[in-house]
Write an enzyme that holds these catalytic residues in place. Structure first.
Site, PDB file in Angstrom:
ATOM      1  N   ARG A  99     -10.443 -11.907   1.238  1.00 10.25           N
ATOM      2  CA  ARG A  99     -11.552 -12.372   0.876  1.00 10.25           C
ATOM      3  C   ARG A  99     -10.637 -13.365   0.943  1.00 10.25           C
ATOM      4  O   ARG A  99     -11.004 -15.377   0.780  1.00 10.25           O
ATOM      5  CB  ARG A  99     -11.933 -11.977  -0.254  1.00 10.25           C
ATOM      6  CG  ARG A  99     -10.994 -11.907  -1.851  1.00 10.25           C
ATOM      7  CD  ARG A  99     -10.882 -10.920  -2.414  1.00 10.25           C
ATOM      8  NE  ARG A  99     -11.271  -9.111  -2.191  1.00 10.25           N
ATOM      9  CZ  ARG A  99     -11.380  -8.334  -3.395  1.00 10.25           C
ATOM     10  NH1 ARG A  99     -11.855  -8.820  -4.261  1.00 10.25           N
ATOM     11  NH2 ARG A  99     -11.179  -7.523  -2.300  1.00 10.25           N
ATOM     12  N   LYS A 134       1.114  -0.801   0.214  1.00  9.31           N
ATOM     13  CA  LYS A 134       0.172   0.103   0.134  1.00  9.31           C
ATOM     14  C   LYS A 134       0.508   1.246  -0.243  1.00  9.31           C
ATOM     15  O   LYS A 134       2.136   1.507   0.657  1.00  9.31           O
ATOM     16  CB  LYS A 134      -0.675   0.156   1.005  1.00  9.31           C
ATOM     17  CG  LYS A 134      -2.221  -0.845   1.271  1.00  9.31           C
ATOM     18  CD  LYS A 134      -2.452  -0.824   2.648  1.00  9.31           C
ATOM     19  CE  LYS A 134      -4.109  -2.120   2.499  1.00  9.31           C
ATOM     20  NZ  LYS A 134      -5.552  -1.815   1.987  1.00  9.31           N
TER      21      LYS A 134
END
Length: 499
Positions: free
Chosen positions: A353, A279
């Site tokens: 996920r 990130k």
């Protein structure tokens, strides 16, 4: 802060109650609420309104002392907005917040809150909203500071005024509201802790404490057990971190032994660097909040434990860090999930996920009545819904529509609102992979929807809904901190299920 219920009837009225302060409402059009009218024996409150000392706008306030023929030492006027048959939810909450701010600065030790009813809401709603607003006002975030902020010396005892007819029910609701506030506080505390303290092991120990305090059972699966279960998707996220992963199963079996449990699954990424798909540095500190799903599920379990809710509820929390290192999972790697389905990992920052899909496969063995997963899953959900509504995703059929309606209704009851988003087969096209059963991302278009579609592939065996709380779990900027959402929604959803 101690809360209680104060009953008023023909013999005991607001103007005869001896207290350090009584809080009543006034309106923008210079009108008084019923409680304010009862205190206005000599026209002193009306005079204050007419003089412009208080506007009556929602959240405005004015403190008066030594009113004629009033037993209370002080009267706090709080604005309720435009006069109507009854006030709005927003105006009530703003009035309660204004009361909390003012009472925190007073020399009084106790106070009575006597605000009018809200349109379409019962006494239970008013009691809960008052408790939550006051607890929010005293929540502290300075536990790790070397010099703590000064502790408020204001009002410590708050009584909520109700009619004699509502008194018995209000006392039950009050206890439930305090339990809810305690659950919200736990969620906020966990979220605000730094990731070097709130590790997967810390969350596991928190679950063990809840189990001990509220007579639940808990099991924490370690890496070897996860390997034996073939949770390779979950484990792929942990590869780059020195922190050991934990898989928490916390059971509150308050219902009948044969009743199928409602299962809450919480995403517990205690820090998300993005992994190899790193990130940007700016704002990365806020990725300590990526365990917001786990925190809200633990907060909910604490709340229903304190309530002794008569419902079987199981919390399942996969928790780990997502870090870059020489051992970290790479973009392009393919893993086999617990379900046997293979996943091409195109972006290691779509890790939530990957841990949830194995947890959702695991819960099949629990034979659930329904499963709700809670996750700070996608920035795309923030783009879609901002910071007001949690994203709600589920299949479209009678059973799933009913579950969606339950969750939406619980959100509306508490002001912890959600908005239903679509899940359609067309979006699954974006998850196609040339080399595996699916890719873990579907591109920027409809990102929150394709993430939900990914999870949906692992939930065919039971009734399921997904809550994307990326926009509602915490605030940034000057107000940075965990919000405690969606504990009110989840707790009320479970309470409604318990009947």
């Amino acid at each position: 802060m101690d809360f209680s219920i104060k009953t008023f009837d023909a013999k005991s009225t607001v103007n005869t109650s001896k207290t350090g302060c009584v809080v009543v409402g006034v309106f923008e059009n210079k009108k008084l609420s019923a409680a304010a009218t009862a205190l206005d024996k000599k026209g002193e409150i009306s005079a204050a309104l007419k003089s412009g000392d208080i506007s009556g706008k929602a959240g405005s306030s004015l403190l008066l002392r030594n009113l004629s023929e009033v037993a209370a030492e002080r009267v706090l006027l709080v604005g309720l907005g435009e006069e109507a048959v009854s006030i709005s939810e927003k105006a009530y909450v703003q009035a309660a917040q204004a009361a909390a701010r003012n009472l925190a600065t007073l020399g009084a030790s106790d106070a009575i809150i006597a605000l009018p009813a809200v349109a379409g809401r019962d006494t239970a709603w008013s009691v809960r909203s008052t408790v939550v607003a006051f607890r929010e006002s005293i929540f502290r975030t300075d536990s790790l500071k070397s010099k703590k902020s000064a502790v408020s010396t204001g009002v410590k005892k708050v009584a909520v005024a109700v009619s004699a007819a509502d008194a018995a029910g209000a006392k039950v609701v009050l206890a439930q509201s305090i339990a809810l506030a305690n659950g919200i506080d736990l969620t906020k505390q966990l979220g605000d802790l730094p990731p070097n303290i709130c590790t997967p092991s810390y969350l596991a120990n928190t679950a063990k404490t809840i189990a001990t305090d509220y007579k639940m059972t808990v099991e924490v699966l370690e890496r070897k057990q996860l390997q034996a279960l073939k949770m390779n998707s979950f484990l792929s996220v942990t590869n780059g971190s020195e922190e050991p992963p934990k898989f928490i199963v916390l059971k509150h079996m308050g219902g009948k032994a044969k009743d199928a449990p409602t299962v809450l699954v919480g995403k517990g990424i205690t820090f998300d660097s993005g992994g190899i798909s790193l990130k940007p540095g700016a704002g990365m500190d806020e990725m300590k909040y990526d365990m917001g799903g786990a925190a809200s599920v633990l907060g909910t379990m604490r709340a229903i434990g304190e309530m002794k809710l008569k419902l079987n509820v199981i919390a399942v929390i996969p928790t780990c860090e997502n870090m870059p290192s020489g051992k970290a999972t790479r973009p392009g790697d393919i893993v086999t999930s617990m379900s046997g389905q293979t996943i091409e990992i195109l972006n290691t920052d779509a890790e939530g996920r990957l841990i949830l899909c194995d947890a959702l496969t695991y819960v099949e063995r629990l034979k659930p009545a329904a499963v709700v997963d809670v996750a700070t899953l996608t920035g795309a959900c923030v783009t879609s819904l901002g910071h007001h509504n949690t994203g709600l995703f589920t299949r479209h059929d009678d059973t799933h529509d009913k579950l969606a309606a339950e969750l939406l209704a619980a959100g509306k009851q508490t002001g912890d609102t959600a908005w239903r988003m679509p899940i359609e087969e067309a979006y699954n096209e974006q998850l196609k992979s040339n080399f595996a059963d699916m890719a873990n991302i579907g591109g920027p278009a409809g990102g929150s929807i394709t993430a939900a579609c990914f999870l949906e592939r692992f939930t065919k065996a039971y009734t399921w809904a997904h809550l994307d709380i990326a926009g509602t779990a915490w605030k940034s900027g000057a107000a940075k901190g965990s919000t405690g959402r969606p504990v009110p929604l989840l707790t009320t959803f479970l309470m409604n299920r318990a009947g």
